[in-house]
Design an enzyme around this catalytic site. Structure first.
Site, mmCIF file in Angstrom:
data_model
loop_
_atom_site.group_PDB
_atom_site.id
_atom_site.type_symbol
_atom_site.label_atom_id
_atom_site.label_comp_id
_atom_site.label_asym_id
_atom_site.label_seq_id
_atom_site.Cartn_x
_atom_site.Cartn_y
_atom_site.Cartn_z
ATOM 1 C CE1 TYR A 166 2.394 33.652 49.429
ATOM 2 C CE2 TYR A 166 4.631 33.288 48.931
ATOM 3 C CZ TYR A 166 3.763 33.833 48.569
ATOM 4 O OH TYR A 166 3.636 35.264 47.726
ATOM 5 C CG HIS A 187 1.808 39.039 51.038
ATOM 6 N ND1 HIS A 187 1.961 38.210 51.471
ATOM 7 C CD2 HIS A 187 1.681 39.185 49.772
ATOM 8 C CE1 HIS A 187 2.016 37.067 50.624
ATOM 9 N NE2 HIS A 187 1.760 37.717 49.483
ATOM 10 C CB SER A 209 3.553 42.536 47.545
ATOM 11 O OG SER A 209 3.017 41.783 46.561
ATOM 12 C CG ASN A 210 -0.658 42.355 45.888
ATOM 13 O OD1 ASN A 210 -0.852 42.056 44.735
ATOM 14 N ND2 ASN A 210 -0.424 41.268 46.821
ATOM 15 C CD GLN A 227 6.034 39.333 44.875
ATOM 16 O OE1 GLN A 227 5.308 38.527 45.422
ATOM 17 N NE2 GLN A 227 7.494 39.408 45.399
ATOM 18 N N GLY A 272 -0.432 32.812 34.970
ATOM 19 C CA GLY A 272 -1.969 33.001 35.230
ATOM 20 C C GLY A 272 -2.675 32.141 35.961
ATOM 21 C CE LYS A 318 4.158 25.779 43.518
ATOM 22 N NZ LYS A 318 3.490 24.484 43.194
ATOM 23 N N GLY A 378 7.158 23.505 41.314
ATOM 24 C CA GLY A 378 7.278 22.223 42.406
ATOM 25 C C GLY A 378 8.039 21.236 41.877
ATOM 26 C CG ASN A 412 9.713 28.186 35.062
ATOM 27 O OD1 ASN A 412 9.034 28.080 34.204
ATOM 28 N ND2 ASN A 412 9.516 27.732 36.268
#
Length: 258
Positions: free
Chosen positions: A30, A88, A117-118, A140, A172, A217, A219, A227
Site C-alpha cells: 500500500y 498477500h 490472503s486471497n 483475507q 465494493g 477503509k 480516510g 463504520n
C-alpha cells in the site's frame, strides 16, 4: 490511504481507535510502504491498543525475503511486532518456505500469528497440509454484498477449522448499491427501521456469523464514526433474509480478488 492527505489519514486512524476499532490492516504494497508509515504515526504511543496486521508481497515471500520484508514493515510501523502477518496472495515461491519464515518470526516474537490472503480452498488445503490448519489465523478475501462467492466454499471450510475470514472492500470499491437500485432500496428500508445507514446495514450483514470480520477503509473521521456504528447494529432474521434475496450470491466461480 496515502492519497487522502497525511493529517486526515492519521486523524481517521486515531478516531477509529478512540471508537474501539482496534484491528488495523495494512501491507507493504500500500503506497509502496507509505501507508505503513502513516499507521506507525497514528498508533505511536497507543501500540498496546492495536491488533496490527500487515502483509508481505508474493515476490518477497521466499524464506529470506519474508524475514527482510517483515523487518522493513516493522521499521515503517515503528513497532517490534505484528499481531498477524499475511501472505498477500499466492505466488511463485514455495509456500512451505513462506510458512517456515512465518514460523521463525513467530518463534522470535516478531509476529504473534500468521495467515494468508486471497487463498481459495485448494490453497488453504495446501497451507493446512504444511503447517496444520490450527496455525492459520485467517484468510483475507474479497467480500461485499454484490460479491459473495466465498460463501460457497471458503467460508464453510475456514469456519469448520476455526480460521477467521476477514472480508476486504466491504463497500465494493466504489460500487456500493445506489439508493434507487432494488438492493439499495432494501438497505435503506432496513436502515430506517434501525435508525442506521445503508452502509452500516451492509457491514452488519457481512459479519452476521461468528468467525466473519470486515475491514472497511475510511480516510475521514466522519466515515470512521459511521463504520463504528455498525458494531451496535443487530439485524433480525428477516433483515438477513431480505438482504440475502436482494443480493443473491449466485453460482460458484473462481475466487475473486482485487
Amino acid at each position: 490511504m496515502e492519497r487522502d492527505g497525511r493529517a486526515a489519514a492519521v486523524a481517521a486512524l486515531r478516531a477509529g481507535l478512540d471508537l474501539g476499532m482496534t484491528h488495523i490492516d495494512t501491507a507493504e504494497m500500500y503506497g509502496s510502504g507509505r501507508v505503513e508509515e502513516l499507521v506507525g504515526e497514528a498508533i505511536a504511543g497507543r501500540r498496546e491498543q492495536v491488533f496490527l496486521v500487515s502483509k508481505v508481497l508474493p515476490q518477497n515471500a521466499s524464506r529470506a525475503g519474508v524475514l527482510r520484508a517483515c523487518e522493513a514493515s516493522l521499521r515503517r510501523l515503528r513497532t517490534d511486532r505484528l499481531d498477524c502477518y499475511l501472505l498477500h496472495w499466492p505466488g511463485r515461491h514455495p509456500l512451505a518456505d513462506t510458512i517456515a519464515a512465518f514460523e521463525q518470526l513467530r518463534r522470535e516474537g516478531k509476529v504473534r500469528a500468521w495467515g494468508v490472503s486471497n487463498f481459495g480452498v485448494e490453497e488453504m488445503e495446501r497451507a493446512a497440509a504444511i503447517a496444520g490448519a490450527e496455525r492459520i489465523a485467517c484468510d483475507q478475501v474479497l467480500y461485499h454484498l454484490e460479491e459473495r462467492t466465498i460463501e460457497h466454499a471458503v467460508i464453510p471450510w475456514c469456519v469448520a477449522r476455526g480460521i477467521a475470514v476477514v472480508g476486504y472492500s466491504p463497500f465494493g470499491s466504489g460500487r456500493f448499491p445506489g439508493p434507487r437500485s432494488r438492493g439499495g432500496r432494501v438497505l435503506a428500508e432496513i436502515a430506517a427501521a434501525h435508525g442506521a445507514t445503508a452502509r452500516q446495514v451492509a457491514l452488519a450483514f457481512l459479519v452476521r456469523a461468528p468467525g466473519l470480520f470486515t475491514i472497511p477503509k475510511a480516510g475521514r473521521a466522519a466515515h470512521v464514526a459511521e463504520n463504528a456504528g455498525a458494531g451496535d447494529l443487530a439485524l433480525s432474521a428477516e433483515d438477513v433474509r431480505r438482504i440475502d434475496a436482494a443480493f443473491p450470491r449466485g453460482r460458484w466461480r473462481a475466487l475473486p480478488m482485487l
